[in-house]
Motif scaffolding. Structure first.
Motif, PDB file in Angstrom:
ATOM      1  N   ARG A  94     -12.043  31.927 -30.178  1.00 12.90           N
ATOM      2  CA  ARG A  94     -12.205  31.185 -31.438  1.00 12.90           C
ATOM      3  C   ARG A  94     -12.278  32.088 -32.667  1.00 12.90           C
ATOM      4  NH1 ARG A  94     -15.373  25.855 -30.578  1.00 12.90           N
ATOM      5  NH2 ARG A  94     -15.146  25.461 -28.368  1.00 12.90           N
ATOM      6  N   SER A  95     -12.174  33.409 -32.468  1.00 14.26           N
ATOM      7  CA  SER A  95     -12.252  34.321 -33.617  1.00 14.26           C
ATOM      8  C   SER A  95     -11.150  35.376 -33.515  1.00 14.26           C
ATOM      9  CB  SER A  95     -13.614  35.018 -33.645  1.00 14.26           C
ATOM     10  OG  SER A  95     -13.692  35.958 -32.582  1.00 14.26           O
TER      11      SER A  95
ATOM     12  N   VAL B  67     -29.409  34.590 -34.452  1.00 17.54           N
ATOM     13  CA  VAL B  67     -29.063  36.022 -34.515  1.00 17.54           C
ATOM     14  C   VAL B  67     -27.557  36.267 -34.660  1.00 17.54           C
ATOM     15  CG1 VAL B  67     -29.324  38.272 -33.385  1.00 17.54           C
ATOM     16  CG2 VAL B  67     -31.069  36.520 -33.040  1.00 17.54           C
ATOM     17  N   LEU B  68     -26.774  35.602 -33.817  1.00 19.95           N
ATOM     18  CA  LEU B  68     -25.334  35.884 -33.800  1.00 19.95           C
ATOM     19  C   LEU B  68     -24.622  35.615 -35.135  1.00 19.95           C
ATOM     20  CD1 LEU B  68     -23.228  37.047 -31.855  1.00 19.95           C
ATOM     21  CD2 LEU B  68     -22.607  34.721 -31.237  1.00 19.95           C
ATOM     22  N   PRO B  69     -25.007  34.543 -35.870  1.00 20.03           N
ATOM     23  CA  PRO B  69     -24.326  34.333 -37.162  1.00 20.03           C
ATOM     24  C   PRO B  69     -24.377  35.562 -38.075  1.00 20.03           C
ATOM     25  CG  PRO B  69     -25.589  32.386 -36.583  1.00 20.03           C
ATOM     26  CD  PRO B  69     -25.927  33.431 -35.568  1.00 20.03           C
TER      27      PRO B  69
ATOM     28  N   THR C 148     -21.336  40.232 -40.552  1.00 15.55           N
ATOM     29  CA  THR C 148     -21.094  41.653 -40.836  1.00 15.55           C
ATOM     30  C   THR C 148     -19.726  42.101 -40.308  1.00 15.55           C
ATOM     31  OG1 THR C 148     -22.135  42.402 -38.794  1.00 15.55           O
ATOM     32  CG2 THR C 148     -23.571  42.224 -40.710  1.00 15.55           C
ATOM     33  N   ARG C 149     -19.146  41.302 -39.413  1.00 17.97           N
ATOM     34  CA  ARG C 149     -17.813  41.626 -38.880  1.00 17.97           C
ATOM     35  C   ARG C 149     -16.727  40.778 -39.540  1.00 17.97           C
ATOM     36  NH1 ARG C 149     -21.667  42.787 -35.789  1.00 17.97           N
ATOM     37  NH2 ARG C 149     -21.629  44.465 -34.258  1.00 17.97           N
ATOM     38  N   ASN C 150     -17.086  40.135 -40.648  1.00 19.18           N
ATOM     39  CA  ASN C 150     -16.143  39.339 -41.453  1.00 19.18           C
ATOM     40  C   ASN C 150     -15.472  38.215 -40.669  1.00 19.18           C
ATOM     41  OD1 ASN C 150     -16.570  40.863 -43.836  1.00 19.18           O
ATOM     42  ND2 ASN C 150     -15.247  42.468 -42.986  1.00 19.18           N
ATOM     43  N   VAL C 151     -16.214  37.614 -39.750  1.00 20.62           N
ATOM     44  CA  VAL C 151     -15.688  36.458 -39.021  1.00 20.62           C
ATOM     45  C   VAL C 151     -15.956  35.221 -39.885  1.00 20.62           C
ATOM     46  CG1 VAL C 151     -15.989  35.023 -36.949  1.00 20.62           C
ATOM     47  CG2 VAL C 151     -16.037  37.521 -36.765  1.00 20.62           C
ATOM     48  N   GLY C 152     -14.937  34.382 -40.066  1.00 24.55           N
ATOM     49  CA  GLY C 152     -15.087  33.212 -40.924  1.00 24.55           C
ATOM     50  C   GLY C 152     -16.015  32.159 -40.341  1.00 24.55           C
ATOM     51  N   ASP C 153     -16.786  31.481 -41.208  1.00 24.48           N
ATOM     52  CA  ASP C 153     -17.724  30.411 -40.855  1.00 24.48           C
ATOM     53  C   ASP C 153     -18.561  30.743 -39.608  1.00 24.48           C
ATOM     54  OD1 ASP C 153     -19.090  28.023 -40.867  1.00 24.48           O
ATOM     55  OD2 ASP C 153     -17.484  26.905 -39.840  1.00 24.48           O
ATOM     56  N   PRO C 154     -19.345  31.792 -39.674  1.00 25.58           N
ATOM     57  CA  PRO C 154     -20.124  32.194 -38.475  1.00 25.58           C
ATOM     58  C   PRO C 154     -21.083  31.117 -37.991  1.00 25.58           C
ATOM     59  CG  PRO C 154     -20.727  33.549 -40.391  1.00 25.58           C
ATOM     60  CD  PRO C 154     -19.581  32.695 -40.805  1.00 25.58           C
TER      61      PRO C 154
END
Lengths: 175, 102
Positions: B17-18, B55-57, B62-68
């Motif tokens: 999904r990412s 935590v994961l969001p 910080t890894r620039n994943v959209g809509d965490p």
């Protein structure tokens, strides 16, 4: 006979303590099983060797090396409990741990750490042929170490209600 | 000890999904678990759900994943129906909890 009985009881206690750490933290890991077996067989071997050699009145062979097993056993418990205490403190911040149980790991880690210190100090006195209980330094030192360790164990496993309330009151709010 | 089914499932879903690679996805989830004081081999569904929400969001941001937050909520949704054998009664904290009053 009394010396051999003391040695046997010490051996049983050592194996029981090491087994507790193994069952609690590492029962699925081969290295931990090997460590438990080493402690048990090493101490058992010492007991057999001392019995074969005789001289249990002093038990120089057995009591000279047995503290090594105690150091390994309680040192292992100290490290595992200390590590688990750190993990639970992180979980506590997220509301995934009980503050009393978290505190219990910290208390047990401190108590087992003190047991290692007491054992090593006692071994030094024994090697120097000094009677620790009546020594002007050894006696008070033993008193402080023993009372502190016992208090920590009591707070961990027979905690007064007021102590439990204090631990819960100072626990951090979950994020 | 190997990684748990829960860890594998979340890591695989995150990868799909990412834009993260398999290694990045697994590493990110592992880091989030470590920050929460958990282990990939023993994490439970309930614990992973907390990590996904709290935590994961941050780690994904910080890894620039959209809509965490949305992504993590979707991952938590995948976990919600999961039925796995629980070994929670045998964990060190469960044993220590039984040894004295709390």
């Amino acid at each position: 006979m009394l010396g051999a009985t003391a040695g046997l009881l010490a051996l049983v206690g050592l194996v029981a303590n090491t087994s507790f750490t193994w069952i609690l933290f590492r029962r699925a890991e081969a290295w931990a099983g090997a460590l438990l077996a080493s402690v048990g067989l090493g101490a058992g071997g010492l007991f057999v060797a001392q019995s074969a050699a005789g001289g249990w009145a002093n038990g120089a062979l057995f009591w000279g090396w047995f503290p090594l097993g105690i150091a390994v056993s309680f040192g292992w418990a100290f490290m595992e409990c200390g590590r688990y205490h750190r993990l639970l403190r992180r979980r506590l911040q997220l509301g995934m741990a009980d503050p009393v149980v978290t505190n219990r790991f910290g208390l047990y880690a401190a108590a087992t750490g003190l047991a290692v210190v007491t054992n090593l100090v006692g071994w030094v006195f024994w090697r120097r042929h000094l009677e620790m209980v009546t020594d002007p330094v050894g006696g008070p030192l033993l008193l402080v170490l023993g009372v502190t360790s016992s208090t920590l164990m009591m707070l961990a496993f027979l905690p007064p209600r007021v102590y439990l309330a204090w631990v819960r009151a100072r626990a951090p709010e979950a994020a | 000890m190997g990684d748990s089914t829960i860890f594998d499932l979340v890591s695989d879903e995150l990868e799909q999904r990412s834009s993260l690679s398999r290694l990045e996805a697994r590493g990110t989830v592992r880091l989030a678990l470590k920050e929460a004081g958990l282990d990939a081999a023993t994490v439970t569904v309930e614990q992973m759900t907390v990590v996904l929400r709290k935590v994961l969001p941050r780690e994904l941001k910080t890894r620039n994943v959209g809509d965490p937050a949305g992504l993590c909520e979707a991952l938590a949704g995948r976990l919600s129906g999961l039925k796995l054998d629980s070994k929670i009664g045998q964990t060190p904290e469960a044993v220590f909890a039984r040894l004295a009053p709390s």
